[in-house]
Design an enzyme around this catalytic site. Structure first.
Site, PDB file in Angstrom:
ATOM      1  N   HIS A   1      -5.033   9.903  -1.364  1.00 25.20           N
ATOM      2  CA  HIS A   1      -5.437  11.072  -0.577  1.00 25.20           C
ATOM      3  C   HIS A   1      -5.292  12.286  -1.503  1.00 25.20           C
ATOM      4  O   HIS A   1      -4.199  12.824  -1.663  1.00 25.20           O
ATOM      5  CB  HIS A   1      -4.544  11.223   0.657  1.00 25.20           C
ATOM      6  CG  HIS A   1      -4.736  10.124   1.645  1.00 25.20           C
ATOM      7  ND1 HIS A   1      -5.911  10.002   2.376  1.00 25.20           N
ATOM      8  CD2 HIS A   1      -3.950   9.100   2.028  1.00 25.20           C
ATOM      9  CE1 HIS A   1      -5.800   8.933   3.167  1.00 25.20           C
ATOM     10  NE2 HIS A   1      -4.633   8.378   2.972  1.00 25.20           N
TER      11      HIS A   1
ATOM     12  N   ASN B   1       0.847  -1.201   0.000  1.00 28.98           N
ATOM     13  CA  ASN B   1       0.000   0.000   0.000  1.00 28.98           C
ATOM     14  C   ASN B   1       0.881   1.248   0.000  1.00 28.98           C
ATOM     15  O   ASN B   1       1.857   1.316   0.738  1.00 28.98           O
ATOM     16  CB  ASN B   1      -0.849  -0.046   1.286  1.00 28.98           C
ATOM     17  CG  ASN B   1      -2.011   0.914   1.281  1.00 28.98           C
ATOM     18  OD1 ASN B   1      -2.709   1.048   0.274  1.00 28.98           O
ATOM     19  ND2 ASN B   1      -2.238   1.594   2.400  1.00 28.98           N
TER      20      ASN B   1
HETATM   21  C1  XIL Z   1      -3.919   8.212   9.768  1.00 32.65           C
HETATM   22  C2  XIL Z   1      -5.168   8.275  10.615  1.00 32.65           C
HETATM   23  O1  XIL Z   1      -6.250   8.642   9.788  1.00 32.65           O
HETATM   24  C3  XIL Z   1      -4.994   9.267  11.738  1.00 32.65           C
HETATM   25  O2  XIL Z   1      -6.105   9.218  12.616  1.00 32.65           O
HETATM   26  C4  XIL Z   1      -3.719   8.950  12.507  1.00 32.65           C
HETATM   27  O3  XIL Z   1      -3.519   9.944  13.476  1.00 32.65           O
HETATM   28  C5  XIL Z   1      -2.532   8.898  11.573  1.00 32.65           C
HETATM   29  O4  XIL Z   1      -2.787   7.944  10.565  1.00 32.65           O
HETATM   30  N1  XIL Z   1      -1.811   6.699   5.356  1.00 32.65           N
HETATM   31  C6  XIL Z   1      -2.143   5.587   6.095  1.00 32.65           C
HETATM   32  C7  XIL Z   1      -3.053   5.711   7.246  1.00 32.65           C
HETATM   33  O5  XIL Z   1      -1.783   4.472   5.687  1.00 32.65           O
HETATM   34  O6  XIL Z   1      -2.818   4.743   8.235  1.00 32.65           O
HETATM   35  C8  XIL Z   1      -3.029   7.080   7.840  1.00 32.65           C
HETATM   36  O7  XIL Z   1      -4.049   7.171   8.838  1.00 32.65           O
HETATM   37  C9  XIL Z   1      -3.246   8.125   6.765  1.00 32.65           C
HETATM   38  C10 XIL Z   1      -2.144   8.041   5.726  1.00 32.65           C
END
Ligand code: XIL
Length: 678
Positions: free
Chosen positions: A570, A534
């Site tokens: 994202h 991932n």
């Molecule tokens: C993020 C969570 O959404 C938050 O709540 C936490 O504080 C930090 O992690 N990539 C990932 C996720 O693989 O696990 C992350 O999640 C966001 C970015």
């Protein structure tokens, strides 16, 4: 010394080929998970290995000092991916879960859901450890050197970095007021800008209106110890040319603690929530006192039939429970009462909006039904303790109605599951499984191996032991949840923006082979699971995607059991590189891999004011991504990183399908339309 195992490991010796498509998991009777949980699976392996281990922790290594994955150390020829791993040591390097780690049913006092009964961890919660305690020795060694960030195009020979004049470490007594001026200087004579990285609780950053600013802070009992404070100076010509200066502040307890002023207590910030009429509401409120005492809380206007009680496990938390029977905005007056001086109180208001059941009805078919009809997974990342949130009941209903896949946003990160060696907190993850089982959602596990959100203890382990730590952790987690989890993000975010491998405790211990080991170990414990690599920002062209795909090719050449690529995605609303996304999906498909969109969200750029948020534009990005997945036969899943803007890691940027009041946004309708058969 190496450990030899006379018979092959008993679990998963037939590792599925990386190109074989993997069947969805069978549904199972409630409770079967526990039968296949860790003690059974591991005991089986341990018996097979004859208990002959010496406790040695080293893997066979090759000439570079990295574990050798090409030669099995049991003397047998490799018969499949999983058997390439040597047996784990007996006894294990760190203790596995014991009966004490098994969650127990939670009392009905706390949760706000009715569909399933949450469990809780038996042992008291571990408060998050501070990253690293600063020792007195380190403090006495003097200030840290400044860190200078030089962006491309800057020549420090002609433009020297800004700095702070006369800044030193500080020492004071709790109760004294620190006024610390920051005087930024630039050798070229102009005035640099400045900002603090983070203010201490109760601290203020004040402008002196002469180009300097000051930290004004009165530390109290809770601040005794050594803290760090970082201030950043920005070059007047290029604000990315920066100097970060960290100072240490040592706070001592005065001889007479009574000289420290007693500050009024308060409650931790409570964000307004929207709930549905007649649903149970449970509101957890935490009292805070900087004097390091625990305030008592009360509600001045308790609703009829409501209760307000101390949390059964935590002294500083109180729970308001009630069932709203009328719609409208409800305001509660919360009184925090000082532990040392009951006359010292603070009253603050919290609000809950109660909407009618009809207000939560969404037009058209549910996304879940549309996805099922197309053979697609439509998933969401679930908030860690949603069943303890005031709106847990409506959250659960939306989650169950709209999605057929769920992933834990944080509940299965290593810092949560294994906070200390030999200590396992399974309740959050178990609750997710209970929810998923109750409402028939598949579970996507996230993440087994990542560079961050790790427990502190792993950083201090011997580098030579990391492979065993990684494998023991994976064995414990994957075997426990093998019947529940359909797919795993086995390794998360392995690549830097420039395409190189990202540094981590795992890379340090094993080099690139940590990825191979993680996948093989997972496959061994769960031969049916879909195994993903991932990563973010790999859907667009650039060095990161290039580096990532070369890594994937190397893994496949080494026959690592990789089934799919997780594209996190994202995104931000201006995103328009859809052709590149299409090509990247195809690149994965051409390698024989499935495509999982794992963490989709579409944020408004930072600084876009409320009135300037173009929700149609956001919808267009969701629409395009949905279309690209539908067009690509190997795209199996679209998973969003949350579903309501009330709970998003980018919460102020409103990136999700529903707003904070559970109302569907144009983005929701765009996905709905795209999934609807023509
Ligand atoms: C993020 C969570 O959404 C938050 O709540 C936490 O504080 C930090 O992690 N990539 C990932 C996720 O693989 O696990 C992350 O999640 C966001 C970015």
């Amino acid at each position: 010394m190496q450990i030899t195992c006379p018979v092959p490991p008993c679990a998963g010796t037939t590792g599925a080929s990386s190109l074989e498509s993997v069947r969805p998991k069978q549904t199972h009777e409630h409770g079967t998970r526990l039968k296949r949980s860790l003690p059974v699976v591991l005991a089986c392996c341990l018996v097979a290995c004859g208990g002959g281990g010496s406790g040695s922790t080293s893997n066979p290594t090759n000439a570079t000092g990295q574990p050798d994955l090409t030669t099995p150390d049991n003397g047998n020829p490799p018969t499949g991916n999983a058997t390439l791993l040597p047996a784990l040591p007996v006894p294990s390097l760190t203790p596995g879960p014991s009966a004490d780690d098994e969650p127990i049913p939670e009392s009905g006092l706390r949760h706000s859901v009715t569909g399933f009964l949450p469990v809780r961890d038996n042992a008291p919660a571990i408060t998050k450890q501070s990253a690293e305690e600063i020792t007195l020795e380190e403090f006495l060694a003097g200030p840290l050197p400044p860190i200078i960030e030089i962006p491309p195009g800057i020549d420090p020979a002609t433009n020297a970095a800004p700095f702070f004049e006369g800044l030193t470490d500080q020492e004071l007594f709790a109760g004294d007021v620190l006024t610390l001026p920051f005087i930024p200087r630039d050798p070229e004579g102009d005035l640099p800008g400045l900002f603090p990285e983070e203010l201490p609780e109760g601290g203020e950053f004040v402008d002196n209106f002469d180009g300097t600013k000051s930290l004004v802070w009165q530390p109290l009992q809770g601040d005794v110890g050594i803290t760090e404070f970082t201030i950043v100076a920005l070059d007047p010509l290029d604000s990315f040319y920066r100097t970060r200066q960290t100072i240490r502040i040592r706070v001592l307890m005065p001889d007479d603690p009574a000289s420290i002023p007693n500050r009024p207590p308060r409650i931790e910030e409570f964000i307004p929530h929207t709930v549905r009429v007649n649903d149970p509401v449970a509101i957890e409120l935490r009292g805070i006192d900087l004097n390091d005492t625990t305030p008592t809380l009360s509600i001045a206007n308790l609703p009829p039939g409501g209760t307000f009680t101390r949390h059964p496990q935590r002294d500083d938390v109180f729970i308001l429970r009630y069932i709203p029977t009328q719609t409208g905005v409800q305001t509660f007056d919360v009184v925090s009462i000082d532990a040392d001086d009951p006359a010292l109180t603070t009253t603050e208001q919290i609000t809950i909006e109660v909407l009618s059941a009809a207000s939560f009805l969404t037009q058209g078919p549910r996304l879940r039904d549309l996805a099922v009809a197309r053979g697609l997974f439509l998933g969401f990342a679930s908030r860690q303790d949603f069943y303890h949130r005031p709106d847990g009941e409506i959250y659960t209903q939306f989650a169950a109605d709209e999605f057929n896949l769920v992933t834990p946003e944080n509940s299965m990160k290593m810092e949560v599951l294994n906070p200390l060696p030999g200590r396992f907190d399974f309740a959050d993850a178990d609750n997710l499984m209970r929810f998923a089982e109750r409402y028939g959602l598949a579970v996507h596990g996230h993440p087994l191996v990542w560079y961050t959100q790790l427990p502190e203890w792993i950083n201090t382990t011997a580098v030579a032991d990391r492979a065993i730590h990684l494998r023991e952790y994976i064995s414990r987690i994957v075997s426990r949840y093998a019947d529940d989890v359909r797919s795993w993000d086995v390794v998360n975010e392995p690549v830097n923006n420039d395409g190189s491998l990202r540094d981590s405790v795992w890379l340090e211990g094993m080099g690139e082979s940590y990825i191979d080991i993680a996948f093989r170990q997972t496959r061994e414990l769960d031969p049916d699971a879909v195994l993903l690599l991932n990563e973010f920002d790999i859907e667009v062209d650039g060095p990161k995607a290039d580096g990532f795909f070369s890594l994937v090719e190397r893994l496949l050449e080494r026959d690592v059991p990789l089934d799919a690529i997780g594209f996190q995605m994202h995104l931000f609303t201006p995103f328009d590189q859809f052709d590149e996304v299409r090509q990247r999906f195809q690149q994965a498909a051409d390698l024989g891999l499935d495509i999982y969109i794992t963490e989709l969200d579409v944020s408004f750029p930072e600084g876009t004011t409320a009135g300037n948020r173009d929700f149609e534009r956001q919808a267009a990005v969701y629409r395009e991504i949905t279309t690209l997945c539908l067009e690509q036969p190997r795209c199996r899943s679209i998973q969003t990183w949350g579903f309501t803007d009330q709970y998003s890691w980018r919460e102020p940027l409103e990136p999700l399908l529903f707003d904070a009041r559970y109302q569907d946004k144009p983005a929701y309708r765009a996905v709905q339309e795209q999934l609807t058969p023509p």
